[in-house]
Scaffold this active site. Structure first.
Site, PDB file in Angstrom:
ATOM      1  N   ALA A  33       6.123  -1.890  -2.828  1.00 20.80           N
ATOM      2  CA  ALA A  33       4.759  -1.399  -3.049  1.00 20.80           C
ATOM      3  C   ALA A  33       4.468  -1.291  -4.541  1.00 20.80           C
ATOM      4  O   ALA A  33       5.087  -0.510  -5.247  1.00 20.80           O
ATOM      5  CB  ALA A  33       4.578  -0.037  -2.383  1.00 20.80           C
ATOM      6  N   ASP A  34       3.522  -2.108  -5.020  1.00 24.64           N
ATOM      7  CA  ASP A  34       3.071  -1.940  -6.397  1.00 24.64           C
ATOM      8  C   ASP A  34       1.980  -0.866  -6.405  1.00 24.64           C
ATOM      9  O   ASP A  34       1.682  -0.270  -5.368  1.00 24.64           O
ATOM     10  CB  ASP A  34       2.581  -3.266  -6.976  1.00 24.64           C
ATOM     11  N   SER A  35       1.390  -0.620  -7.548  1.00 24.73           N
ATOM     12  CA  SER A  35       0.432   0.489  -7.646  1.00 24.73           C
ATOM     13  C   SER A  35      -0.789   0.272  -6.752  1.00 24.73           C
ATOM     14  O   SER A  35      -1.276   1.212  -6.125  1.00 24.73           O
ATOM     15  CB  SER A  35       0.006   0.716  -9.096  1.00 24.73           C
ATOM     16  N   ALA A  37      -0.912  -1.536  -3.921  1.00 21.70           N
ATOM     17  CA  ALA A  37      -0.470  -1.380  -2.536  1.00 21.70           C
ATOM     18  C   ALA A  37      -0.258   0.093  -2.203  1.00 21.70           C
ATOM     19  O   ALA A  37      -0.554   0.530  -1.084  1.00 21.70           O
ATOM     20  CB  ALA A  37       0.810  -2.171  -2.295  1.00 21.70           C
TER      21      ALA A  37
END
Length: 76
Positions: A33-35, A37
């Site tokens: 999970a990136d920011s 997501a």
């Protein structure tokens, strides 16, 4: 919210494999999970659980277990 419901939301939002979603799994490191997501995931959880998660609280949710604990503590 039970674990299976949360797992389903995480898989749908992040596109990760269901077997990777465990209470110990890190949202960023294990599930990718990136920011952006992470924001989408918080929004999906808010809608599904009928709660509001403040940005300051969302930053503390690092693992799937953190999310379960937060939702169960704040559900109405």
């Amino acid at each position: 919210m039970d674990f299976e419901k949360l797992r389903s939301i995480i898989v749908d939002t992040l596109g990760c494999d269901a077997e990777d979603v465990t209470p110990e799994a890190s949202l960023a490191d294990d599930l990718g999970a990136d920011s952006l997501a992470a924001v989408e995931l918080i929004m999906a959880l808010e809608e599904a659980a009928g709660i509001h998660i403040e940005d300051s609280e969302a930053e503390k949710l690092k693992t799937v277990g953190d999310m379960i604990a937060f939702i169960n503590a704040h559900k109405q």
